[in-house]
Scaffold this active site. Structure first.
Site, PDB file in Angstrom:
ATOM      1  CG  ASP A 102      -4.405   4.564   1.791  1.00 47.67           C
ATOM      2  OD1 ASP A 102      -4.655   4.423   2.411  1.00 47.67           O
ATOM      3  OD2 ASP A 102      -3.378   4.089   1.315  1.00 47.67           O
ATOM      4  CD  GLN A 116      -5.622   0.954  -2.084  1.00 48.95           C
ATOM      5  OE1 GLN A 116      -5.426  -0.233  -1.790  1.00 48.95           O
ATOM      6  NE2 GLN A 116      -5.077   0.876  -3.102  1.00 48.95           N
ATOM      7  CB  SER A 134      -1.715   3.203  -1.685  1.00 48.98           C
ATOM      8  OG  SER A 134      -2.844   2.902  -1.538  1.00 48.98           O
TER       9      SER A 134
END
Ligand code: FRU
Length: 469
Positions: free
Chosen positions: A33, A49, A93
């Site tokens: 992400d 990420q 996240s």
């Protein structure tokens, strides 16, 4: 306590064959992400990420790039390394916000119970801050939200914003008992102390029920409120929601007084095979810009053999017209044009080859005459023939990628007016009718690629194709 990267364990890239030229990717290691999108002290920042020690998902770090222009990205040191008490199993996240000239990151701490079962975990929310946009310190009072208020299994991906002098954040969650996805709303005056003020959205109340809403986002755009999220477990309905998970949006209104979001049913934002975990931010000139992970879901990623995995999409600008959410490439993408390969009118009757000087780094623009009926196709070929095509016929666009489960669909009731396509070595991003609908796909070519346009009737269109740098 603050963890550090072990430089001796970093994985390195061994082959560039699938590496993008202008998309955000790692210099070795796994990416998923986009996180912490923001503009701070003269730079656009994107975090992601990141697992730096292998090309597989692993204990999540926050990788970091910045850019002056939204298109050329510079890698910076890893911003967050997991392993402290507040994020023992990973820095999941989250998002960013600037307050009093300081950049704050708000992220999920992921924790395993230690019984070897990766599905047995709990989550909390934490803050890290920076005054130079490069070095981050985890807040000594972490966690800032230690647990969900009730029986929630998942509790992650805070997205923060400011409204009327207060800070708000949304969190994705799932009720353990009923398995319903929920978006929780929190409020704060200082970013460090938070109270839950409501459940802003619950899949019990909408038609399509996802069991967990990952990566929620909320923003005000063109006079309306928009909720974006990445539901897990939405059921496919024929030609919609065909991926394992997808990004959905709802347009409506957040009533801040009772913390309820009233909006349209969830609509799919991108119709390709690989699009997930979006995040947006507002640029200094007030555009709402979105980046997503070009997610593989359960597909193979051949670049893993080369020491890296995953790319983010190009930045896209969002707008709402007639209740529909458009996404189109940011205008800065034009600065990547190296030189035109084709500029002018093109007549097709049958198949026409499109000669591109740098085929793997290309932009295609086609504008069609008003009454386009019949069939029209743009196709990317490799040494084995057709690899990926976009075909318009009778108010529908079909993306067809070679291999299993190759087709994805979008209805385009107004007919096709224009088609814009970005190709970057192993990714294709397609925008139809100025971003009315998009398709995002990874592809892995066998040998050099070439392109063609095919039509079952004679048609003249305007074409503007570029090699990108
Ligand atoms: C979405 C997601 C998030 C989580 C992160 C972990 O792809 O599962 O919900 O924070 O990835 O890497």
């Amino acid at each position: 306590m603050t963890q550090e990267i072990d430089k001796t364990k970093l994985i390195h890239i061994t082959n560039d064959r699938y590496r993008p030229a202008y998309h955000i990717a790692t210099n070795g290691g796994w990416l998923n992400d986009p996180n912490g999108l923001c503009f701070y002290k003269g730079y656009y920042h994107v975090f992601y990420q990141y697992h730096p020690y292998s090309a597989e998902w692993g204990p999540m770090h926050w990788g970091h790039v910045r850019s002056k222009d939204l298109i050329h990205w510079e890698q910076l040191p890893v911003a967050l390394v997991p392993g402290d008490p507040e994020d023992s199993g990973g820095c999941f996240s989250g998002s960013a916000i600037v307050k009093d000239d300081r950049l704050y990151l708000i992220y999920t701490g992921h924790h395993y119970y230690g019984d070897g079962d990766l599905d047995h975990f709990w989550e909390n929310q934490n803050v890290a801050y920076s005054d130079d946009g490069i070095h981050f310190t985890k807040y000594e009072g972490n966690p800032v939200i230690s647990a969900p208020d009730d029986n929630a299994q998942d509790f992650r991906d805070p997205k923060v914003w400011q409204h009327d002098g207060k800070y708000y954040l949304v969190l994705g969650s799932r009720e353990k008992k009923t398995n319903h996805g929920r978006i929780l709303l929190y409020q704060s005056t200082d970013l460090l102390h938070w109270e839950q003020v409501g459940t802003m959205f619950d899949t019990k109340t909408v038609k399509n029920t996802g069991k967990m809403l990952e990566c929620p986002d909320f923003f005000h755009l063109n006079g309306q409120d928009v909720l974006l999220c990445s539901p897990m477990g939405l059921e496919s309905t024929g030609k919609n929601f065909m991926n394992l998970s997808q990004v959905c949006y709802s347009i409506g209104q957040l009533d801040y007084a009772n913390c309820q979001f009233n909006g349209s049913d969830l609509q799919e934002l991108d119709k390709g095979h690989n699009f997930y975990a979006t995040q947006t931010f507002e640029t200094p000139d007030k555009r709402r810009v979105m980046i997503a992970w070009t997610s593989p879901f359960n597909e193979e990623m051949p670049e893993k053999a080369d020491g890296w995995a995953g790319i983010l999409t190009i930045p896209r600008e969002l707008s709402i017209v007639d209740g529909h959410l458009y996404n189109k490439p940011v205008r800065e993408m034009k600065k990547l044009r190296a030189h035109p390969d084709l500029d002018g009118e093109l007549t097709i009757d049958g198949t026409t080859k499109l000669e591109m000087s740098d085929p793997q780094h290309s932009e295609f623009n086609f504008a069609f005459p008003e009454a386009t009926d019949g069939q029209l196709s743009w196709q990317l070929n490799d040494s084995q023939g057709a690899l990926l095509s976009i075909t318009y016929r009778d108010g529908e666009v079909v993306l067809n990628r070679r291999g299993q489960d190759g087709k994805r669909y979008a209805s385009v009731p107004a007919g096709i007016m224009n088609l814009r396509i970005f190709v970057d070595t192993s990714s294709v991003e397609v925008f139809i009718n100025n971003g009315w609908v998009s398709f995002t796909d990874r592809y892995y070519a066998d040998g050099p690629v070439s392109y063609q346009l095919t039509s079952d009737h004679q048609i003249s269109l305007m074409a503007e194709n570029y090699a990108l740098k």
